[in-house]
Scaffold this motif. Structure first.
Motif: not given
Lengths: 243, 393
Positions: B196-218
């Motif tokens: 994904q290309e980043l632009r000056a107006s890109d709203p992306l602030q953060a990325l969170v990469l996680s293993t499945d144990g996090i999602r399955k805990s929710c």
């Protein structure tokens, strides 16, 4: 600092009994033995659940005779379960029972994050309705495909072929495997099988462990525990032949 | 002007279930800066060993996966300018997966050859089986690839969290996932690759990469996304680690890993004013002195952390200790085993806690239910087999 400030939860493990309540189950104390075996297995099952707090063991039961109906409709935490006796009478609507379970395994109500369910089919006879339609309906549900499916044949009149179809493909190697119908020909053996399913299998299904997709490791979605030493050969019963 | 990436952070924590069973953490994670000058790139990676008896070396597999991705990206960086986005997309889709899998396979083969089992058992990469997800962060773009059931969440400057990548297996079975140990899985890698290309107006602030144990805990995916939003507000190091410990203890019990990166610039105002963050602000304001004091306390030891976790969930104390019955017995028979546990308490915090209570729990700084449970287990361990047997009528 209130972190994590979201709803975290252990993962539900649905355990469903499908119990044959046809008229033949009234003979030779089979119904009484089944009720007793399930009731006696509950403390052990509750203990396993307590030792695996990451899994929430929820029990349900379907009865089938002239038709199929939920005997225990609400997914009930094993610690709170009071087993109400099943009664025998009628024919063997096994196909309808499978359809009923198929409805329950739809997503929703099944949660995406649930552990693979455990389905235990117990029968002493042959289906009198459209078993194939029921099985086909069940196996269309992804959760049924993911489930650990076990079958217990009570006595030698049980239709081992349909029970094997419910479990899935027979293992290539002959002899000892819980991937074949477990044959119980007396109350002692039945109780041991029910105890094994409700403790060892529940314990194994409670463990969070991934497996490689499409691997040849086994026909099951969890590594099934060994049968108790006295029951290693599912066709060799312990004790006298009663049923 | 495009906002720059800040230094990322990563953390892996052993699952509550594995800790209780005395198993190693089968997750690994990585956050590092590679290259220099205009060819500087940041790498985040998480890897999840499959666990289970068939995958008994998957803790080594996951560590080797992180090594393999770092070495492979380093090599790619020497040959591919960061400005060539098409080439980097190709890297993510094809070349890096092949290179990573090859390096990983060689590494686990080397490991196997050093094991006594290799004399009698042929090598199988399956025993090292693990997943791998990674993210590359360049000044002008970000990209990801990997294999298995990892998740990537993007959080916008407005605080909105979205799932950017997840595994979608057709006809999957149970806990099934694709794996580094599988051959012929390039299609699965390609499905997860994106740039994904980043632009000056890109709203992306953060990325969170996680293993499945996090999602399955929710409880729900909504909770998972909200949790990712909260995680980026945590400081790296102990607060993040402690947060992950809570997540696995209250959730799936699986090992958990995250790798997090943020872009510079103002934090989300919406997040700051959202209900969760507002609650945090109120608590923080009310307990400012407590927080200040906490910051100045020495870092808690692994044993102290274990005590805090167990006392926070007293209903789990009995289950945790009863699975260590053999360890109580062993410590009675071989008191020297306690020294090893206490020497490296981070390797087995619960074991170290048990060892530290061998002389009685009176001096232990712990809640009464934990003290009582420890004393009860010691009493049980000291009983002879005859005393343990139920009385005969």
């Amino acid at each position: 600092m209130p972190f994590p400030n979201v709803r975290l939860s252990n993962r539900p493990l649905h355990f469903i009994y499908l119990c044959d309540c046809s008229g033949s189950m009234a003979a030779q104390g089979k119904m009484q033995a089944l009720n007793q075996a399930i009731r006696q297995s509950l403390p052990g099952m509750a203990e396993v659940a307590e030792q695996n707090p990451e899994a929430r063991v929820l029990v349900r039961a379907v009865r089938f005779a002239d038709g199929a109906a939920w005997h225990l409709a609400e997914p009930t935490p094993v610690q709170e379960l009071q087993w109400r006796d099943l009664e025998a009478g009628g024919i063997t609507a096994m196909g309808e029972a499978l359809s009923l379970v198929a409805d329950a395994l739809q997503s929703p109500p099944m949660e995406d994050r649930a552990l693979p369910p455990v389905l235990v089919l117990i029968s002493d006879g042959q289906p009198t309705d459209d078993f194939d339609a029921g099985l086909s309906r069940l196996m269309r549900e992804p959760w049924a495909q993911k489930a650990v499916r076990l079958a217990i044949a009570m006595g030698h009149d049980a239709d081992l072929e349909v029970l094997q179809q419910f479990i899935g493909p027979e293992p290539a190697r002959g002899g000892k495997s819980p991937r074949r119908p477990l044959q119980a020909s007396n109350a002692t053996t039945l109780a041991q099988y029910i105890q094994w399913a409700s403790t060892a299998v529940v314990g194994a299904a409670s463990m969070p462990a991934s497996r490689v997709a499409q691997s040849e490791e086994s026909g099951s979605n969890i590594p099934l525990p060994d049968l108790p030493p006295t029951l290693l050969d599912p066709t060799d019963d312990v004790g006298p032949l009663v049923w | 002007m495009i906002k720059a990436w800040q230094s990322g952070t990563s953390c892996s924590v052993i699952g509550a279930a594995h800790r209780r069973q005395g198993k190693p953490c089968q997750d690994a994670s990585l956050s590092c800066q590679l290259g220099s000058g205009p060819q500087q790139l940041q790498l985040l990676a998480v890897s999840d060993g499959h666990g289970g008896s068939r995958y008994w070396l998957s803790d080594i597999g996951s560590n080797q996966a992180c090594n393999a991705v770092r070495e492979s990206v380093e090599a790619a960086l020497q040959q591919t300018p960061l400005s060539d986005r098409d080439q980097w997309l190709r890297q993510l889709q094809l070349e890096l997966p092949e290179a990573i899998q090859q390096r990983w396979l060689e590494a686990v083969q080397r490991d196997w050859q050093q094991r006594p089992e290799s004399a009698t058992t042929p090598f199988s990469s399956a025993v090292y089986g693990c997943t791998l997800g990674f993210v590359l962060l360049a000044p002008q773009w970000w990209g990801c690839s990997g294999i298995g059931d990892w998740d990537l969440v993007g959080i916008s400057a407005a605080g909105e969290a979205n799932l950017l990548s997840e595994e979608t297996l057709q006809g999957s079975h149970g806990e099934a996932t694709t794996s580094l140990c599988q051959a012929d899985v390039m299609v699965a890698w390609r499905q997860r690759a994106q740039l994904q290309e980043l632009r000056a107006s890109d709203p992306l602030q953060a990325l969170v990469l996680s293993t499945d144990g996090i999602r399955k805990s929710c409880a729900t995916d909504g909770d998972f996304l909200q949790l990712c939003g909260q995680m980026i507000a945590l400081e790296s190091g102990d607060p993040l680690k402690q947060g992950l410990v809570e997540i696995t203890a209250q959730g799936s019990g699986d090992d958990v890993s995250v790798a997090i990166v943020q872009r510079s610039g103002p934090r989300s105002t919406r997040l700051a004013l959202g209900p969760a963050a507002l609650a945090i602000a109120i608590v923080a304001a009310g307990a400012g002195g407590w927080w200040w004091w906490q910051q100045r306390r020495p870092t808690p030891s692994p044993i102290e952390r274990e005590v805090v976790q167990l006392c926070a969930a007293p209903e789990r104390i009995k289950a945790s200790l009863s699975q260590r019955k053999q360890q109580f017995q062993q410590l009675l028979q071989q008191p020297k085993a306690a020294e090893a546990l206490l020497k490296e308490p981070e390797r087995d915090p619960l074991g170290a806690l048990i060892a530290s209570s061998a002389g009685g729990s009176a001096t232990l700084q712990a809640c009464p239910p934990l003290k009582a449970a420890l004393d009860a287990q010691w009493r049980m361990a000291r009983k002879t087999p005859e005393q343990k047997a139920p009385a005969q009528p």
